[in-house]
Scaffold this active site. Structure first.
Site, short mmCIF file in Angstrom:
data_model
loop_
_atom_site.label_atom_id
_atom_site.label_comp_id
_atom_site.label_asym_id
_atom_site.label_seq_id
_atom_site.Cartn_x
_atom_site.Cartn_y
_atom_site.Cartn_z
N GLU A 95 72.38 38.97 -90.63
CA GLU A 95 73.24 40.16 -90.63
C GLU A 95 74.13 40.23 -89.41
O GLU A 95 75.32 40.53 -89.51
CB GLU A 95 72.38 41.43 -90.73
CG GLU A 95 72.01 41.82 -92.14
CD GLU A 95 70.95 40.93 -92.75
OE1 GLU A 95 70.29 40.18 -91.98
OE2 GLU A 95 70.77 40.95 -93.97
N HIS A 123 63.10 49.51 -96.21
CA HIS A 123 64.03 49.55 -97.34
C HIS A 123 64.35 50.99 -97.73
O HIS A 123 64.52 51.29 -98.90
CB HIS A 123 63.45 48.79 -98.54
CG HIS A 123 63.33 47.32 -98.30
ND1 HIS A 123 62.33 46.77 -97.53
CD2 HIS A 123 64.10 46.27 -98.70
CE1 HIS A 123 62.48 45.45 -97.48
NE2 HIS A 123 63.54 45.12 -98.17
#
Lengths: 660, 451
Positions: A395, A464
């Site tokens: 990322e 998440h």
């Protein structure tokens, strides 16, 4: 090498040397307000590499970047004025030594953070590849950067996508004061290139001719589409890390003196043909005059106007907008055209990608697979792998790349899948992407769309389910969007795709399949315009994302209790539409803010503060909040349910507020 | 050891009073019985006496002249000589009654907020309606436990009136309500809040404003804020109007002998001549003994009759501050002359605004006199919780037909008896009035019979 080439290299090195020495003197005299990291001793590297670059090629640099800027063609006047903090400086006084911007000549900026320049150079390379410009992007960095994750991620990305990028490691043997021999398990930087399938070269960093030769080959390979090169230049800075710092706690005077004797400028002069001696002397005299003039220019230049301090936080230009004007959603026709939240965003993205070839999407699984959350279905077949680019799981790497890509003219869309993963790239977003427009005084635009799913539900557990939207809301330069329905999602997505600012587009996972009427035509929803989801008279409820449908579902029940709720959805938290909230509170006198996330320093706190300030006399009750628990998201359904506000929590809070 | 000085209840319906100033200074040594401060209560300005000995300690944020205070509100302390006020609340078990800890501490005391307690404790507090800031933690590191919350809830439910009174001692209003009140020109102090803990909200101002609509729309003229007494009078009369079923009977009475009786006192050289209302009060008391139901006090599910030797009669007195009803005690047992002396005393005191609360309490029947204004008949309003009230009209010389059909000139007076038809029917009330007429027409005999 021709005499002209030699004189040109000599001239550039000398500009750097004399400018730096003058800056060092100015620093000692207190004329420079902040830090000053000189490039003395390393002039050959910037000079040799940049001798192959055009203005359209891009350079991404470090805190020790004066030499790179000058070698790329920045006049000493602009550099010195910047360090003097003047309006005529290359960054118009917003940057200083570590933030030198001159995008007009391909100087894409120096950075006070070690590492990002490598990723941004990948972005420069990606833009060149996508737009087929044939330009190359160069990252200059020190030996301190090669033990940082960005080095690994950058070299790997440059390798797998064959990016036209040069990685120039200036190994001056100390990361500030930490010796490279201590900090690295391997004595060779160049040797690491093999690990990424890239060509790597180790050369004498004080030999400008050799540098020029190797860099020339690397630039040619890059332009020919053969990808990136890593070049390690062994060198030494002969002044302190930063002007005014002590130098001999970590290295010896003898070592410094020994390297001074290996001065790259003296070395070139000595090696040059004797007939150039007079020309070289003339050049030196000319440069001394140039530097004296630069200092005078800097000293005489005005400081920037204090009133302009917040100018350029956001883009002054825009890619055109046709915003919907009403805060109320238009009535749906019969039959309505109902599509889901995600389908609405796909409609916006697909349409805009076919209109604007500068847009590309990066993320994990967004290529052939079409996105974990079906955010890009079918687009790969239309636009191919460069515009729908599957990424390694890095990322920080691809977000850093996105920043560099935006700086060099493309419009990246980063699809994070889960927005939790954004945190791995948070430095690239907050320190780089959000600040570039400002630091460059608006000369760079940063159209980076960062999208991902947020929200608690279905036992996704704590990695998440995070939102962190209020964290992003605190960052000047970012736009933060959180739609609550498909209609808004499409209009806001189109706005985001045309906006020149970095946009954080956060999609609540629990409402992705919720459908509503979405017009087929193209429409934008302006940022900073709240939606009045339902009109009422007794209490104003401001809710965000999933909390909007949660609250809306209660309104009829509450109406039967004679509680008339006015429900507002800010839709974007940065900018935040406090005007609509104030207007509503002026009507109802009561304000409740409903947010799924913990209360601390949250949207509720911000809205409450602003309304208490500007709308104090409209309040007929204390401002109240409903928030999630101050805890990470747990897994077990019982625990998970206990950390998010329920319909009953909201109903209770509204009833209580009416009784206040 | 310290004692709280609180606002006393000066009358049965008194909920609040207007603070009219300290009679002693901070630091003064106070003996039990000393007058401490003045309070405008239900019907009169009154001195409030110290109940304990001690040194007077006033609070920095104590009441100001004109502050409306709930009954029970703490206005100061009597402390042992040498003790400081700061120690007082913590020394006292009833500290939670004070204005200060309840009012001020929660908003600013960060320590007490941080010891807030677990989510379950908070939930419990929410369910029980307990503000955690008012709870003293007894757990480790002063954490608040479930038991602490329950204990506070118990204590507060016992003390609810006191706590609410203390809270309302200062005007608590929302910013919106303040603005609305300012716009409407309404004093917040004249308002009852309907929000949490009596907080005044916009709706309270609006309803007040609607109630006062004429003044809101009629711009001119002077605005006179209602005094505490005016408000009490208004509330009590409105209560009477709402609650009772008043019926007024009138009857003419021949006052020849009544007038003559007063002449006889004069002729006898008395310096104190009983007033008409004194004589009638004495006669009324005699008649009430025969029909005690007219002296009953309405008490929700019962009518409480007085003992027949404890007939106290109120006299409605017009004063510059408004109507006031001092009470003549034991009218049956007192001689007419001592009644006359007492009525003259209390009427004087009433007009001076110096009547004590006790002097206004306990009446079972009220007499009101508009005769001096030339009024003949009217419909007096029952003074709750009494059952009946007698209005005296003017004594006029009228031509009346005597028993032998001759026309004679006689001093005549009209009696207006209003009774609460809930408590008593028309016939017994009429019978009472009939017997009273007979008594007034032959006062000497009645008075001598009762002696």
């Amino acid at each position: 090498m021709t005499n002209d080439q030699i004189l040109s290299l000599y001239r550039t090195m000398l500009i750097i040397r004399h400018t730096e020495e003058e800056l060092a003197r100015c620093h000692q005299r207190g004329l420079i307000h902040g830090a000053c990291h000189t490039y003395v001793g390393q002039e050959a590297i910037a000079t040799g590499v940049c001798s192959h670059l055009t203005k359209a090629d891009t350079v991404f640099s470090t805190h020790r970047g004066h030499g790179h800027a000058l070698a790329k063609g920045m006049p000493p006047r602009e550099l010195m004025a910047e360090l003097f903090g003047r309006a005529t400086g290359c960054s118009r006084g917003r940057g200083g030594s570590m933030h030198l911007f001159s995008p007009e000549i391909g100087m894409m900026g120096t950075s006070g953070i070690v590492g990002p320049c490598m990723l941004q150079a990948c972005g420069g390379g990606y833009s060149a590849k996508l737009l087929k410009t044939g330009n190359v992007a160069v990252a200059f960095f020190g030996d301190g950067a090669v033990n940082n994750g960005a080095f690994h991620e950058a070299l790997n990305m440059a390798s797998i996508w064959k990016l036209p990028t040069l990685f120039i490691c200036e190994n001056n043997q100390y990361a500030t004061e930490i010796p490279f021999s201590y900090a690295s398990g391997s004595p060779s930087v160049a040797g690491r290139a093999a690990g990424y399938g890239l060509p790597g070269f180790e050369i004498d960093g004080n030999d400008v001719v050799e540098i020029s030769r190797i860099a020339g080959d690397a630039v040619a390979r890059a332009r020919a589409g053969e990808g990136a090169t890593l070049i390690e230049c062994k060198t030494y800075r002969t002044r302190a890390h930063s002007e005014g710092m002590g130098d001999f706690t970590y290295r010896t005077r003898e070592e410094v003196d020994a390297w001074k004797k290996r001065c790259p400028i003296a070395r070139l002069k000595a090696a040059a043909p004797a007939e150039l001696s007079a020309a070289m002397d003339a050049i030196e005299a000319e440069i001394l005059e140039m530097v004296r003039d630069a200092r005078e220019f800097a000293e005489q230049s005005p400081y920037p106007e204090a009133a302009s301090a917040t100018k350029y936080v956001y883009s002054q230009t825009d890619a055109g907008s046709t915003p919907e004007s009403s805060p109320m959603r238009p009535a749906a026709p019969s039959p309505p055209r109902e599509i889901s939240f995600t389908q609405a965003t796909v409609e916006a993205l697909a349409g805009e990608m076919s209109r604007n070839p500068k847009i590309f999407v990066m993320g994990e699984g967004i290529g052939i697979r079409g996105g974990n959350f079906r955010t890009t279905p079918g687009l790969y077949n239309l636009h191919g792998p460069e515009r729908l680019c599957d990424t390694p799981i890095c990322e920080r790497g691809f977000v850093g790349l996105a920043g560099g890509a935006a700086m060099t003219g493309t419009r990246p869309v980063i699809d994070f899948m889960f927005a939790d993963f954004i945190l791995d790239s948070i430095g690239e977003i907050i320190n780089q992407i959000a600040k570039m427009q400002y630091m460059s005084s608006g000369r760079l635009t940063m159209p980076v769309l960062l999208r991902g799913c947020v929200g608690i539900g279905h036992s996704a557990a704590t990695h998440h389910s995070g939102s962190y939207h209020t964290l992003y809301g605190q960052v000047p330069g970012l736009r933060v969007v959180m739609p609550s329905n498909a209609y808004d999602a499409k209009g806001l997505m189109l706005r985001a795709l045309r906006c020149n600012d970095p946009v954080m587009f956060l999609e609540h996972r629990e409402i992705l399949t919720a459908k509503c009427h979405v017009p087929e035509h193209d429409y934008e929803i302006e940022f900073g315009k709240a939606s009045i989801v339902r009109e009422g008279t007794d209490v104003t409820v401001v809710a965000l994302a999933k909390m909007v449908p949660v609250t809306l579902a209660l309104c009829d029940m509450l109406q039967q209790e004679n509680i008339s709720v006015e429900l507002l959805d800010p839709r974007t938290i940065s900018p935040l539409d406090t005007v609509t909230i104030l207007r509503s509170v002026a009507k109802t006198g009561r304000l409740l803010i409903v947010e799924e996330t913990p209360p601390a320093f949250g949207l509720g706190a911000e809205i409450a503060a602003q309304i208490a300030d500007s709308g104090f006399n409209d309040l007929d009750a204390p401002i109240k909040r409903v928030n999630g628990a101050f805890a990470p998201t747990p897994y077990a359904p019982t625990l998970e349910a206990a950390v998010v506000p329920t319909e009953m929590d909201v109903a209770l809070a509204i009833r209580e507020l009416v009784r206040e | 050891m310290s004692f709280e000085i609180t606002i006393p209840r000066l009358g049965w319906s008194m909920e609040e009073g207007i603070f009219a100033g300290w009679l002693k200074k901070d630091g003064d040594v106070i003996r039990r019985g000393d007058a401490l401060f003045e309070l405008e209560g239900e019907k009169a300005l009154q001195e409030v006496e110290a109940l304990d000995d001690g040194v007077l300690r006033l609070m920095a944020d104590g009441p100001q002249l004109g502050t409306v205070l709930k009954v029970g509100a703490v206005v100061g302390y009597l402390v042992a000589d040498g003790a400081a006020l700061a120690q007082t609340p913590s020394d006292s078990n009833v500290a939670s009654n004070t204005i200060k800890p309840v009012e001020k501490a929660p908003a600013t005391d960060i320590n007490s907020m941080s010891s807030g307690g677990s989510p379950s404790v908070r939930r419990l507090a929410r369910e029980l309606g307990v503000d955690l800031n008012r709870v003293t933690g007894t757990g480790s590191r002063d954490r608040i436990t479930d038991d602490d919350v329950r204990a506070t809830a118990r204590r507060e439910s016992e003390q609810r009136p006191t706590i609410n009174s203390a809270l309302a001692a200062e005007i608590i209003a929302t910013p919106r309500a303040r603005r609305a009140a300012k716009t409407a020109g309404i004093e917040l102090s004249s308002m009852q809040g309907t929000g949490r803990n009596g907080r005044i909200r916009e709706r309270d101002v609006v309803s007040q404003s609607n109630a006062a609509a004429p003044s809101a729309t009629w711009a001119g003229g002077q605005r006179i804020s209602l005094s505490g007494r005016r408000r009490v009078i208004a509330e009590r009369l409105a209560d009477s109007h709402r609650q009772t079923v008043p019926v007024t009977l009138t009857s003419q009475v021949d006052a020849t002998n009544l007038v003559s009786l007063r002449q006889q006192f004069k002729a006898a050289g008395e310096t104190l001549i009983p007033a008409i209302h004194d004589i009638i009060a004495k006669l009324v008391a005699g008649c009430l003994r025969q029909e005690l139901r007219l002296a009953g006090r309405w008490d929700g599910d019962a009518i409480v009759l007085p003992y027949d030797n404890e007939i106290h009669i109120g006299l409605a007195v017009d004063t510059p501050e408004g109507l006031i009803v001092p009470v003549l005690r034991n009218v049956v047992n007192e001689t007419l002359l001592s009644l006359a002396a007492e009525s003259s005393r209390i009427i004087r005191k009433s007009r001076a605004g110096r009547l004590s609360g006790a002097e206004m309490q306990g009446a079972v029947f009220t007499i009101t006199n508009l005769g001096s204004f030339g009024i003949d008949t009217f419909t007096p309003v029952i003074n709750l919780p009494e059952t009946a009230i007698l209005g005296l009209g003017a004594i006029r010389k009228l031509a009346v037909v005597a028993s032998d059909d001759r026309i004679e000139v006689r001093p005549m007076m009209t009696l207006s008896l209003t009774f609460d038809h809930r408590a008593i029917d028309g016939a017994p009330a009429a019978k009472f009035l009939q017997s009273l007429v007979a008594a007034i027409e032959n006062p000497a005999a009645r008075l001598l019979m009762s002696e």
